[in-house]
Design a protein around this motif. Structure first.
Motif, PDB file in Angstrom:
ATOM      1  N   TYR A  19       0.834  -1.206   0.000  1.00  0.00           N
ATOM      2  CA  TYR A  19       0.000   0.000   0.000  1.00  0.00           C
ATOM      3  C   TYR A  19       0.871   1.259   0.000  1.00  0.00           C
ATOM      4  CZ  TYR A  19      -3.468  -3.471   1.348  1.00  0.00           C
ATOM      5  OH  TYR A  19      -4.286  -4.578   1.370  1.00  0.00           O
ATOM      6  N   LEU A  20       1.952   1.217   0.752  1.00  0.00           N
ATOM      7  CA  LEU A  20       2.884   2.347   0.773  1.00  0.00           C
ATOM      8  C   LEU A  20       3.579   2.507  -0.579  1.00  0.00           C
ATOM      9  CD1 LEU A  20       4.430   1.613   4.286  1.00  0.00           C
ATOM     10  CD2 LEU A  20       3.059   3.625   3.722  1.00  0.00           C
ATOM     11  N   LEU A  21       3.994   1.390  -1.162  1.00  0.00           N
ATOM     12  CA  LEU A  21       4.666   1.423  -2.462  1.00  0.00           C
ATOM     13  C   LEU A  21       3.722   1.916  -3.561  1.00  0.00           C
ATOM     14  CD1 LEU A  21       6.671  -1.898  -2.160  1.00  0.00           C
ATOM     15  CD2 LEU A  21       7.675   0.384  -2.469  1.00  0.00           C
ATOM     16  N   ASN A  22       2.480   1.549  -3.458  1.00  0.00           N
ATOM     17  CA  ASN A  22       1.500   2.024  -4.434  1.00  0.00           C
ATOM     18  C   ASN A  22       1.290   3.532  -4.304  1.00  0.00           C
ATOM     19  OD1 ASN A  22      -0.746   1.570  -6.428  1.00  0.00           O
ATOM     20  ND2 ASN A  22      -1.956   2.319  -4.697  1.00  0.00           N
ATOM     21  N   LYS A  23       1.210   4.012  -3.079  1.00  0.00           N
ATOM     22  CA  LYS A  23       0.953   5.436  -2.854  1.00  0.00           C
ATOM     23  C   LYS A  23       2.134   6.297  -3.271  1.00  0.00           C
ATOM     24  CE  LYS A  23      -1.444   8.957  -1.624  1.00  0.00           C
ATOM     25  NZ  LYS A  23      -2.593   9.364  -2.461  1.00  0.00           N
ATOM     26  N   ILE A  24       3.352   5.810  -3.071  1.00  0.00           N
ATOM     27  CA  ILE A  24       4.523   6.619  -3.376  1.00  0.00           C
ATOM     28  C   ILE A  24       4.679   6.854  -4.883  1.00  0.00           C
ATOM     29  CG2 ILE A  24       6.337   4.851  -3.651  1.00  0.00           C
ATOM     30  CD1 ILE A  24       8.080   6.613  -1.784  1.00  0.00           C
ATOM     31  N   GLU A  25       3.989   6.073  -5.674  1.00  0.00           N
ATOM     32  CA  GLU A  25       4.009   6.258  -7.125  1.00  0.00           C
ATOM     33  C   GLU A  25       3.164   7.458  -7.572  1.00  0.00           C
ATOM     34  OE1 GLU A  25       5.790   4.913  -9.317  1.00  0.00           O
ATOM     35  OE2 GLU A  25       6.543   3.056  -8.434  1.00  0.00           O
ATOM     36  N   ASP A  26       2.364   7.975  -6.665  1.00  0.00           N
ATOM     37  CA  ASP A  26       1.501   9.117  -6.974  1.00  0.00           C
ATOM     38  C   ASP A  26       2.356  10.348  -7.280  1.00  0.00           C
ATOM     39  OD1 ASP A  26      -0.291  11.203  -7.068  1.00  0.00           O
ATOM     40  OD2 ASP A  26      -1.323  10.681  -5.206  1.00  0.00           O
ATOM     41  N   ARG A  27       2.318  10.804  -8.527  1.00  0.00           N
ATOM     42  CA  ARG A  27       3.155  11.937  -8.955  1.00  0.00           C
ATOM     43  C   ARG A  27       2.673  13.284  -8.407  1.00  0.00           C
ATOM     44  NH1 ARG A  27       6.159   7.680  -9.932  1.00  0.00           N
ATOM     45  NH2 ARG A  27       7.795   8.089 -11.452  1.00  0.00           N
ATOM     46  N   SER A  28       1.519  13.295  -7.798  1.00  0.00           N
ATOM     47  CA  SER A  28       1.038  14.557  -7.225  1.00  0.00           C
ATOM     48  C   SER A  28       1.571  14.783  -5.804  1.00  0.00           C
ATOM     49  CB  SER A  28      -0.493  14.571  -7.197  1.00  0.00           C
ATOM     50  OG  SER A  28      -0.995  13.636  -6.251  1.00  0.00           O
ATOM     51  N   LEU A  29       2.284  13.817  -5.277  1.00  0.00           N
ATOM     52  CA  LEU A  29       2.827  13.946  -3.924  1.00  0.00           C
ATOM     53  C   LEU A  29       3.857  15.069  -3.852  1.00  0.00           C
ATOM     54  CD1 LEU A  29       3.492  10.220  -2.940  1.00  0.00           C
ATOM     55  CD2 LEU A  29       1.752  11.719  -1.953  1.00  0.00           C
ATOM     56  N   GLY A  30       3.830  15.792  -2.756  1.00  0.00           N
ATOM     57  CA  GLY A  30       4.859  16.782  -2.509  1.00  0.00           C
ATOM     58  C   GLY A  30       6.106  16.127  -1.940  1.00  0.00           C
ATOM     59  N   VAL A  54       7.703  16.527   0.937  1.00  0.00           N
ATOM     60  CA  VAL A  54       7.626  16.088   2.334  1.00  0.00           C
ATOM     61  C   VAL A  54       6.847  14.782   2.441  1.00  0.00           C
ATOM     62  CG1 VAL A  54       6.778  16.661   4.641  1.00  0.00           C
ATOM     63  CG2 VAL A  54       7.859  18.426   3.240  1.00  0.00           C
ATOM     64  N   GLU A  55       5.719  14.687   1.747  1.00  0.00           N
ATOM     65  CA  GLU A  55       4.930  13.459   1.775  1.00  0.00           C
ATOM     66  C   GLU A  55       5.726  12.287   1.186  1.00  0.00           C
ATOM     67  OE1 GLU A  55       3.836  16.342   0.658  1.00  0.00           O
ATOM     68  OE2 GLU A  55       2.221  16.840   2.072  1.00  0.00           O
ATOM     69  N   PHE A  56       6.433  12.562   0.108  1.00  0.00           N
ATOM     70  CA  PHE A  56       7.257  11.531  -0.527  1.00  0.00           C
ATOM     71  C   PHE A  56       8.319  11.018   0.443  1.00  0.00           C
ATOM     72  CE2 PHE A  56      11.208  10.409  -2.725  1.00  0.00           C
ATOM     73  CZ  PHE A  56      10.762   9.421  -3.594  1.00  0.00           C
ATOM     74  N   GLN A  57       8.971  11.917   1.134  1.00  0.00           N
ATOM     75  CA  GLN A  57      10.026  11.531   2.072  1.00  0.00           C
ATOM     76  C   GLN A  57       9.476  10.686   3.215  1.00  0.00           C
ATOM     77  OE1 GLN A  57      12.827  12.064   0.164  1.00  0.00           O
ATOM     78  NE2 GLN A  57      13.812  12.633   2.078  1.00  0.00           N
ATOM     79  N   GLU A  58       8.279  11.052   3.710  1.00  0.00           N
ATOM     80  CA  GLU A  58       7.676  10.296   4.807  1.00  0.00           C
ATOM     81  C   GLU A  58       7.311   8.887   4.349  1.00  0.00           C
ATOM     82  OE1 GLU A  58       7.036   9.544   8.476  1.00  0.00           O
ATOM     83  OE2 GLU A  58       7.379  11.659   7.991  1.00  0.00           O
ATOM     84  N   LEU A  59       6.790   8.785   3.145  1.00  0.00           N
ATOM     85  CA  LEU A  59       6.455   7.467   2.597  1.00  0.00           C
ATOM     86  C   LEU A  59       7.706   6.626   2.386  1.00  0.00           C
ATOM     87  CD1 LEU A  59       3.715   8.503   0.020  1.00  0.00           C
ATOM     88  CD2 LEU A  59       3.394   6.907   1.920  1.00  0.00           C
ATOM     89  N   LYS A  60       8.757   7.251   1.887  1.00  0.00           N
ATOM     90  CA  LYS A  60      10.016   6.537   1.650  1.00  0.00           C
ATOM     91  C   LYS A  60      10.588   6.015   2.970  1.00  0.00           C
ATOM     92  CE  LYS A  60      14.140   7.031  -1.261  1.00  0.00           C
ATOM     93  NZ  LYS A  60      15.169   6.446  -0.425  1.00  0.00           N
ATOM     94  N   TYR A  61      10.508   6.858   3.997  1.00  0.00           N
ATOM     95  CA  TYR A  61      10.975   6.425   5.320  1.00  0.00           C
ATOM     96  C   TYR A  61      10.168   5.231   5.816  1.00  0.00           C
ATOM     97  CZ  TYR A  61      10.779   6.095  10.354  1.00  0.00           C
ATOM     98  OH  TYR A  61      10.744   5.604  11.633  1.00  0.00           O
ATOM     99  N   ALA A  62       8.825   5.305   5.670  1.00  0.00           N
ATOM    100  CA  ALA A  62       7.962   4.218   6.139  1.00  0.00           C
ATOM    101  C   ALA A  62       8.272   2.921   5.398  1.00  0.00           C
ATOM    102  CB  ALA A  62       6.494   4.604   5.960  1.00  0.00           C
TER     103      ALA A  62
END
Length: 274
Positions: free
Chosen positions: A217-228, A230-238
């Motif tokens: 679910y995290l990997l799917n969400k991080i593909e979202d190109r609309s992410l800023g 900060v959000e991208f970094q938090e997802l990558k950390y998770a």
């Protein structure tokens, strides 16, 4: 018991002591000396009281100590360390919990610091979390205390979450539960999937809980190109916290948060050079 401003009395004596010895010590030396003088003052006989500051509080019952603390806080008289020390040396938690029922923020802040993670405060702390009268800082402090024994209170926490009470705080507590439980995982995951405005927080909660089933679910969400950025970094950390990885290059050169971080980094580098 009379309300005594022992800190005020100490300040008067200290002012005179400094005046008599102002050429004797450096500013740095005074920083070391003053706490020692205050400690010594605690054992000094106060003539009009017939006892020392420590002795004054030692004669009080637990209830009297807490009532005195309340008087100091509500009458804006500095709380002496000697009073706090005596409170901490006794079993004053039952009396302190009574002060939390008054729902006075300045009092609650002080009392929470004194009680700490004592399990007897559990119900009172949940009351603070679910009472929007209290500010975010106090509620965050209480959350930190409750999450230190999250496994013991997971049932109550889930119940409050189901009722829609203080949900963000309840998710944070649930994320610290060590025992694997399906309802907790589903609660954290559903919050991540459904609360776009809390994406960063909820990704962090999944990382804290540590269930690898959240990775897809995290990997799917991080593909979202609309992410800023900060959000991208938090997802990558998770993702990394759960044992996964994401290395695809992303361009955040137009993102305001990324620009601010880069500018800060440049300034820091230049400061180091200088």
């Amino acid at each position: 018991m009379e309300l005594i401003d022992f800190d005020g009395l100490f300040d008067e004596r200290l002012a005179q002591y400094i005046e008599n010895n102002k050429e004797k010590y450096t500013e740095k030396q005074w920083e070391d000396i003053i706490p020692k003088l205050y400690k010594k003052f605690g054992d000094t006989q106060i003539k009009k009281l017939g006892c020392s500051p420590k002795g004054y509080y030692a004669k009080m019952t637990e209830v009297e100590l807490v009532e005195t603390l309340y008087a100091h806080l509500t009458k804006d008289v500095p709380v002496p360390e000697f009073l706090c020390a005596e409170i901490e040396n006794r079993d004053t938690v039952p009396a302190l919990l009574g002060l939390l029922e008054k729902e006075e923020e300045c009092v609650a802040n002080y009392v929470v610091n004194l009680i700490g993670a004592d399990r007897r405060a559990k119900n009172a702390y949940f009351s603070i979390l679910t009472n929007e009268k209290f500010d975010e800082e106090l509620r965050s402090d209480v959350t930190d205390l409750l999450r230190s024994y999250a496994d013991e209170i997971k049932a109550e926490t889930l119940a409050y979450y189901r009722e829609g009470k203080a949900c963000t705080y309840m998710l944070e507590i649930l994320s610290r539960v060590k025992e694997r439980e399906e309802e907790i995982f589903e609660t954290l995951l559903n919050a991540f999937l459904s609360e776009e405005e809390n994406l960063r927080l909820n990704a962090g909660y999944l990382a804290s809980y540590g269930d690898e089933r959240a990775l897809p679910y995290l990997l799917n969400k991080i593909e979202d190109r609309s992410l800023g950025f900060v959000e991208f970094q938090e997802l990558k950390y998770a993702i990394e916290a759960l044992g996964g990885s994401y290395d695809e290059p992303r361009d955040f050169s137009a993102d305001k948060d990324y620009i601010a971080v880069e500018a800060s980094g440049v300034r820091s580098a230049n400061e180091l050079k200088n």
